[in-house]
Enzyme design. Sequence first.
Site, mmCIF file in Angstrom:
data_model
loop_
_atom_site.group_PDB
_atom_site.id
_atom_site.type_symbol
_atom_site.label_atom_id
_atom_site.label_comp_id
_atom_site.label_asym_id
_atom_site.label_seq_id
_atom_site.Cartn_x
_atom_site.Cartn_y
_atom_site.Cartn_z
ATOM 1 N N ARG A 184 47.839 47.217 45.707
ATOM 2 C CA ARG A 184 48.259 47.728 47.018
ATOM 3 C C ARG A 184 49.775 47.816 47.121
ATOM 4 N NH1 ARG A 184 50.089 46.300 51.965
ATOM 5 N NH2 ARG A 184 49.225 47.432 53.749
ATOM 6 N N TYR B 38 38.036 43.943 38.666
ATOM 7 C CA TYR B 38 38.508 45.139 37.961
ATOM 8 C C TYR B 38 39.988 44.957 37.634
ATOM 9 C CZ TYR B 38 39.737 46.450 42.818
ATOM 10 O OH TYR B 38 40.200 46.456 44.117
ATOM 11 N N ASP C 123 42.949 51.565 59.710
ATOM 12 C CA ASP C 123 42.206 50.435 60.264
ATOM 13 C C ASP C 123 42.329 50.334 61.783
ATOM 14 O OD1 ASP C 123 41.263 49.652 57.828
ATOM 15 O OD2 ASP C 123 42.656 47.986 57.562
#
Length: 389
Positions: free
Chosen positions: A106, A209, A287
Site C-alpha cells: 500500500r 502473497y 471507503d
Amino acid sequence: MALAGRQIIVAGAGIGGLAAALALRQRGAEVTVLELAEAIREVGAGLQISPNGLRVIEALGQSAALSARASKARAVVLRDHRAGREVLRLDLGKLPEGQGYLFAHRADLVELLADAARAAGVQIQLGQAITQITPGTPPEATLVNGDKRSADLIIGADGLHSVLRGALNGAAPASFTGQVAWRALIPNDFGHPPEVTVHMGPGRHLVSYPLRNGTLVNIVAAEERKGWTPEGWAHEDDPANLRAAFSGFGGSVPQMLSRVDKVGLWGLFRHPVARRWYGEGCALLGDAAHPTLPFLAQGANMALEDGWTLARCLDESADQPQALARYQQLRRDRCARIVAAATGNAWKYHLSNPLVRRAAHLGLAAAGRIAPDRILRQFDWIYGHDVTA
C-alpha cells in the site's frame, strides 16, 4: 474541458483521494489534498491490484512505476488447513489478454500516486485535520485549528470514519461480524511463489502473497470469535496469539508464522453502503462511501475506479450537480454488489463440519479439473469492468 480552473479540495491522501486528485488535475482542475497525517508514511501492508484497478493505474500513467515495485500474480491457490493440500488452483495467466494482476505494498502505491500528483501540480498539505465539511455553494471544510477552506467542490476521501459521509447520510452504526483479522509482513526467505495462497480451516483462514518483487510476504489471517475487538487495523497484538489461533494449520503456515515478530489485529465490521454519495458542492469516494470486508480484495480497486469515474463525470458535464448524480448512478450499485459479495465470501473458507468441508473441497477440486476457466470467469463482472473505456 469542464474542469479547467475548477477549485477542488480532496479530504484524504489515501489511494482513492490521490487517484481522484491526479485524474482531476490531468483534466485541468486546481486540486488541493488535505491529509490528517503529518507525513505520508509506510503504513498498511499488501494490496491485490486486480485488472479493473490496474486499468485506472494505467490510464493515470503509473503502470510502469507500479510494476517496478510490485509482484506479478501468477495464480490463486486454495489449500486445506491440515497439511496444506492443494484444493483448487486458478491460473491468473488465463485471464483475458490485457488483464494484469499485481501484488503491491500500500505504501508504494500511495507514494507513487502522491509523487505523480505533486508533479502534475496538485498541492498536498499534510497535518490538516478536518473536523467538519459543510455542503453548500461553496462547500466549506473546517480544520481543527478553526481555519475554514472553501472550493467549488470538496471530495470526502476520508475513509471509514468520514466526516462528509456523516454530513450527507447521518450516523450509520456498524455491526461486528464476529470475525477479527491479523495482518503481518515477513521476509520472503523461504520462497513463497507469486501466488495468493488461502489456507482454509474451521472458523478461520489465512491468506498470503508476496510483495516488493518477492522480497516480502503479506499475511492476513481471519478468525471467527464472539469477543468484540475495536475497529481499525492499527491495534498491535502479540504474535503468540496469532500462532496459537492457527496452531492446527500445517503446510507452510507454521513456517510463515514463526517469522512474524510484529502483527496488527482488527475487528471486522459491516457498514452500509452510503445512501447518498453527493450533496451540494461535495461528493464521497472509496471507503467513505462503501467500506468493505477484505474477502474479495476489492477495497483499493473500488477506490481507484471511483476516483477515475468522478473525474470523468465532472469533465464531461459543466453542470456539477448533474455530473455528481451521474457519478453515483455509475458507481453505487456496482460497489454495493461487490461489498455484498465480499461479506458473503468468508463462510466458504470457514467450514467447520469435517464432512461438509471435505465434500466442498472435493467439489472444488473436481470443478478445477473439469472446468477451470469457468471458475475463473465467475469474476468477469469484477475484473472485466473498465471505467476508463
